[in-house]
Design an enzyme around this catalytic site. Structure first.
Site, PDB file in Angstrom:
ATOM      1  N   HIS A   1       0.859 -11.982   2.507  1.00 51.79           N
ATOM      2  CA  HIS A   1      -0.604 -11.034   1.092  1.00 51.79           C
ATOM      3  C   HIS A   1      -1.025 -11.933   0.382  1.00 51.79           C
ATOM      4  O   HIS A   1      -2.898 -11.751   0.145  1.00 51.79           O
ATOM      5  CB  HIS A   1      -0.031  -9.403   0.781  1.00 51.79           C
ATOM      6  CG  HIS A   1      -0.936  -9.196   0.790  1.00 51.79           C
ATOM      7  ND1 HIS A   1      -0.500  -7.504   0.623  1.00 51.79           N
ATOM      8  CD2 HIS A   1      -2.182  -9.196   0.172  1.00 51.79           C
ATOM      9  CE1 HIS A   1      -1.611  -6.772   0.130  1.00 51.79           C
ATOM     10  NE2 HIS A   1      -2.758  -7.904   0.256  1.00 51.79           N
TER      11      HIS A   1
ATOM     12  N   TYR B   1       1.243  -1.474   0.094  1.00 51.43           N
ATOM     13  CA  TYR B   1      -0.368  -0.195  -0.027  1.00 51.43           C
ATOM     14  C   TYR B   1       0.716   1.345  -0.135  1.00 51.43           C
ATOM     15  O   TYR B   1       0.709   2.819  -0.457  1.00 51.43           O
ATOM     16  CB  TYR B   1      -0.598   0.155   0.947  1.00 51.43           C
ATOM     17  CG  TYR B   1      -2.242  -1.014   1.378  1.00 51.43           C
ATOM     18  CD1 TYR B   1      -2.346  -2.110   0.547  1.00 51.43           C
ATOM     19  CD2 TYR B   1      -2.521  -1.362   2.292  1.00 51.43           C
ATOM     20  CE1 TYR B   1      -2.975  -3.290   0.556  1.00 51.43           C
ATOM     21  CE2 TYR B   1      -3.428  -2.329   2.872  1.00 51.43           C
ATOM     22  CZ  TYR B   1      -3.810  -3.296   1.462  1.00 51.43           C
ATOM     23  OH  TYR B   1      -4.644  -4.640   1.939  1.00 51.43           O
TER      24      TYR B   1
END
Length: 268
Positions: A100, A42
């Site tokens: 992730h 991110y």
């Protein structure tokens, strides 16, 4: 280390590093959120840490989760970049570190021992997995020395993840649900609109309340506007009737808002 894991968390996907993210995180924490979710991918870990520091709440009362990027899943890369994430977040240890996606450089023989080692060394307090198929999840649970604290997947009334929710209860971890309002597709579902109208709520709040009605499920809605941050938080006070829950349970839909060819459920 924080023990403040809150079942309704604050997601920061697409909150760009800088004031949007810093201000959003600070407002969310001051609104009441104690579980903040980010990721290496991110590009906002430092801003998340700054936002938590800006809020008028003790840092140790906020639970911070981040995720290893798919290019950082070899043993050496996972252990090195986890330390970088810890420093960017400004914490002594990361409350929860996820894999992730189980793609690209993911190798159970390298990645999972790295997670165990990070816990042993005090860099990370808890292990998480994200976007694993049920078989991948069970394999990882068996392989890890430490318990899995959470498995993060897309979850909402249009993608109910019954099997993964059952595994969460069976193994004693949380299912952390991202995109819990399906990027507001829930607003177009008649059943959710009807339930929302009867309760004086929004379909998004109904979706969050439905998730919170489930055992060991923790939704993490992302919101940039302060109004949406507060509206989502208010879903905690929405008590759905048993028949409401049953009607939502009966929705026979399987609609992903996050999907791509290499995702684990597509056979990668």
């Amino acid at each position: 280390m924080s023990d403040a894991f809150g079942r309704l968390g604050y997601g920061t996907y697409k909150l760009a590093g800088g004031e949007e993210c810093v201000g959003g995180v600070a407002h969310a924490v001051e609104t009441g959120y104690r579980h903040v979710d980010t990721a290496q991918g991110y590009d906002n870990e430092a801003s998340v840490g700054t936002g938590i520091d800006r809020a008028d709440v003790d840092r140790e009362d906020v639970f911070v989760a981040t995720k290893l990027s798919t290019e950082n899943l070899s043993y050496d890369d996972a252990t090195a970049t986890a330390r970088v994430s810890r420093d960017r977040l400004g914490v002594d240890s990361i409350d929860l570190l996820y894999v992730h996606w189980p793609i690209d450089t993911y190798d159970p023989e390298e990645t999972l021992p790295a997670l165990d080692g990070l816990v042993d060394e005090g860099v990370v307090d808890r292990i998480g997995l994200s976007n694993f198929r049920p078989d991948q999840l069970e394999t990882a649970i068996d392989r890890l020395d430490h318990d899995v604290f959470a498995h993060q997947v897309e979850c909402h009334p249009l993608l109910q993840q019954a099997e993964l929710r059952e595994l969460a209860v069976e193994h004693g971890h949380y299912l952390v649900g991202y995109s819990p309002i399906a990027r507001n597709r829930v607003a177009d579902v008649d059943v959710l609109r009807e339930i929302a109208a009867r309760h004086g709520a929004s379909p998004a709040q109904v979706s969050l309340a439905w998730l919170l009605s489930k055992e060991r499920v923790a939704p993490i809605p992302k919101a940039a506007s302060f109004d949406h941050v507060e509206e989502n938080w208010a879903a905690r006070d929405l008590d759905l009737d048993p028949e409401d829950v049953e009607r939502i349970d009966a929705l026979e839909r399987s609609e992903r808002v996050v999907d791509f060819e290499d995702a684990s459920w597509n056979g990668a």
